[in-house]
Design an enzyme around this catalytic site. Structure first.
Site, PDB file in Angstrom:
ATOM      1  CG  HIS A 121      -1.900   0.979   1.421  1.00 53.59           C
ATOM      2  ND1 HIS A 121      -1.632   2.281   1.791  1.00 53.59           N
ATOM      3  CD2 HIS A 121      -3.247   0.914   1.261  1.00 53.59           C
ATOM      4  CE1 HIS A 121      -2.763   2.959   1.850  1.00 53.59           C
ATOM      5  NE2 HIS A 121      -3.758   2.151   1.535  1.00 53.59           N
ATOM      6  CG  ASP A 198       0.585  -2.078   6.102  1.00 55.52           C
ATOM      7  OD1 ASP A 198      -0.361  -2.205   6.906  1.00 55.52           O
ATOM      8  OD2 ASP A 198       0.470  -1.484   5.010  1.00 55.52           O
ATOM      9  CD  GLN A 201      -6.928  -4.209   4.446  1.00 58.49           C
ATOM     10  OE1 GLN A 201      -7.843  -4.905   4.900  1.00 58.49           O
ATOM     11  NE2 GLN A 201      -7.139  -2.996   3.974  1.00 58.49           N
ATOM     12  CE  LYS A 224      -7.259   0.172   6.437  1.00 57.43           C
ATOM     13  NZ  LYS A 224      -8.036   0.568   5.270  1.00 57.43           N
ATOM     14  CB  CYS A 364      -3.721   3.315  -1.474  1.00 59.03           C
ATOM     15  SG  CYS A 364      -4.952   4.535  -1.094  1.00 59.03           S
TER      16      CYS A 364
HETATM   17  N1  PLP Z   1      -1.864  -0.465   4.640  1.00 65.18           N
HETATM   18  C1  PLP Z   1      -2.837  -1.209   4.089  1.00 65.18           C
HETATM   19  C2  PLP Z   1      -2.538  -2.591   3.652  1.00 65.18           C
HETATM   20  C3  PLP Z   1      -4.111  -0.670   3.949  1.00 65.18           C
HETATM   21  O1  PLP Z   1      -5.077  -1.399   3.385  1.00 65.18           O
HETATM   22  C4  PLP Z   1      -4.359   0.643   4.405  1.00 65.18           C
HETATM   23  C5  PLP Z   1      -5.692   1.267   4.227  1.00 65.18           C
HETATM   24  O2  PLP Z   1      -6.421   0.958   3.319  1.00 65.18           O
HETATM   25  C6  PLP Z   1      -3.306   1.354   4.976  1.00 65.18           C
HETATM   26  C7  PLP Z   1      -2.080   0.764   5.086  1.00 65.18           C
HETATM   27  C8  PLP Z   1      -3.489   2.755   5.483  1.00 65.18           C
HETATM   28  O3  PLP Z   1      -4.330   2.772   6.565  1.00 65.18           O
HETATM   29  P1  PLP Z   1      -4.822   4.189   7.170  1.00 65.18           P
HETATM   30  O4  PLP Z   1      -5.412   4.941   6.009  1.00 65.18           O
HETATM   31  O5  PLP Z   1      -5.845   3.800   8.178  1.00 65.18           O
HETATM   32  O6  PLP Z   1      -3.636   4.863   7.734  1.00 65.18           O
END
Ligand code: PLP
Length: 409
Positions: A121, A198, A201, A224, A364
């Site tokens: 992401h 990260d 998910q 989430k 993203c």
């Molecule tokens: N990493 C992953 C795999 C994501 O799916 C997301 C959000 O969709 C993020 C990071 C970023 O999360 P946040 O927007 O809550 O900071």
């Protein structure tokens, strides 16, 4: 409790959208919130609202107890050894930026390597890209197999003794791939590198044990996982956090302030400058209570079942391309797809007219879209409140989409 009963605990799901009962298949973007979380926020503002750590008055004590109580819930939820390793942030993005701009800035030098993957992401890509540029470091990508998985052999061939940081997502928000983080961490450590995960998910959907994974840092977002927006977590091993410089300065995070120098509070507060996200943390604590009551193993099992059910149904629809691992056990509860000749935004628009919410776009993950040789995809993502009937409605909606566009062209 089965999914139909769980669904009733989410007030937002009890509505019609465009004349149809809502089917919400966009939980990977953000999850819905159960009554208990909404009530926890409501109760905090109605009964306990006050700033934390400062006042000696009763409301201040109650707010502080709830805020710090939420930290303990997070600690237990991911099995961290200590609450001093749990930093409240705005979300995964802020957590990873904090690691990159503090720990990364201190440890990465010119010519060092930072290893990430093609499926990251933007939140776990751009902070490292920026750090690499700033330091003259080399950003390396672990190759990815045709089915959207990465192998340990490829990780071994990419990570070297020059690698300082390996930053990989636990579960892909596009492919659904579950990455073997424990093994990747081992490879990183064997090469003297630090492991950043990260967990945006993964944490909402499976039992996370940071001690078992042995990663150096783990980042995730409250929104989430049935919690409110604006709250997230940065877990880091204590000795790393202790040696890291804060990235924000001001109230709350200081110990003593003099005209030309200051000292910082101990962990975790030195990383929480300013009035913290009090209601958000309390809401996240309530979300953790909720998820634990259902049971993380039950949630994982349910989502694997829904993914298998959806993959099977979609395989019967002509002209649908599904991305990511074919084996439902290798993937989390989401399905990213395209329909021949129909733009994903059109797919999402027609589904919305049927009351079905899916996501369309690059998610993203623009480098991943390039790797998949598409500009965008549609995605249906599942959570504990989704049912087989939701997937039946979704597949029926897709058939309608195909029919509609075959008439148009
Ligand atoms: N990493 C992953 C795999 C994501 O799916 C997301 C959000 O969709 C993020 C990071 C970023 O999360 P946040 O927007 O809550 O900071």
């Amino acid at each position: 409790m089965n999914a139909k009963e769980i669904r009733k605990l989410f007030p937002i799901l009890d509505q019609e959208v465009n004349g149809h009962p809502l089917v919400y298949l966009d939980s990977a973007a953000t999850s819905q919130k159960p009554y208990t979380v909404i009530e926890a926020l409501n109760n905090y503002y109605r009964e306990d609202n006050s700033n934390v750590h400062r006042g000696v008055h009763t409301l201040g004590t109650r707010a502080t107890d709830k805020y710090e109580g939420a930290r303990e819930k997070v600690r237990r939820f991911i099995n961290a050894p200590s609450t001093s390793e749990i930093i409240f942030t705005r979300g995964t993005t802020t957590s990873i930026n904090t690691i990159a701009s503090s720990f990364g800035n201190d440890h990465v030098k010119e010519g060092d390597e930072i290893v990430i993957s093609y499926m990251e992401h933007h939140s776990n890509l751009i902070p490292w890209q920026q750090l690499a540029k700033k330091k003259g470091a080399i950003l390396k990508y672990v190759p990815m197999k045709e089915d959207g998985t990465i192998t340990l052999d490829d990780v071994r061939n990419t990570v070297t003794s020059n690698t300082k940081i390996v930053a990989i997502m636990h579960v892909s928000n596009v492919l659904g791939t579950i990455n073997p983080i424990k093994d990747i961490t081992k490879i990183a450590h064997e090469n003297g590198a630090f492991m950043v995960v990260d967990g945006a998910q993964s944490t909402p959907h499976m039992k996370i044990d940071v001690q078992d994974l042995d990663c150096d840092f783990y980042a995730f977002s409250g929104h989430k996982m049935c919690g409110p927006t604006g709250i997230g977590v940065l877990y880091g091993k204590k000795h790393h956090l202790e040696n890291m410089e804060p990235v924000e300065f001001g109230g709350e995070m200081i110990d003593f302030v003099d005209l030309y120098d200051s000292t910082w509070k101990e962990l975790p507060w030195k990383f929480e400058a300013g009035t913290p996200i009090i209601a958000g943390a309390i809401g996240l604590g309530a979300a953790i209570d909720f998820l634990e009551e259902i049971g993380m193993e039950n949630i994982t099992k349910h989502e694997h079942h829904l993914a298998a059910y959806a993959l099977n149904k979609l395989s019967e629809v002509e002209g649908v391309t599904v991305y990511g691992p074919k084996d439902p056990m290798q993937r989390a509860g989401l399905v990213t797809f395209n329909v021949d000749d129909v733009h994903p935004h059109d797919v999402a628009t027609v589904l919305d007219a049927e009351g079905i919410a899916v996501r369309a776009g690059h998610h993203c993950a623009q480098p991943l879209m390039k790797w998949l040789k598409v500009s965008a995809t549609a995605r249906a993502s599942f959570y504990l409140y989704n049912t087989e009937e939701d997937i039946d409605r979704f597949v029926a909606g897709l058939l309608k989409t195909k029919e509609y566009f075959s008439d148009v062209f």
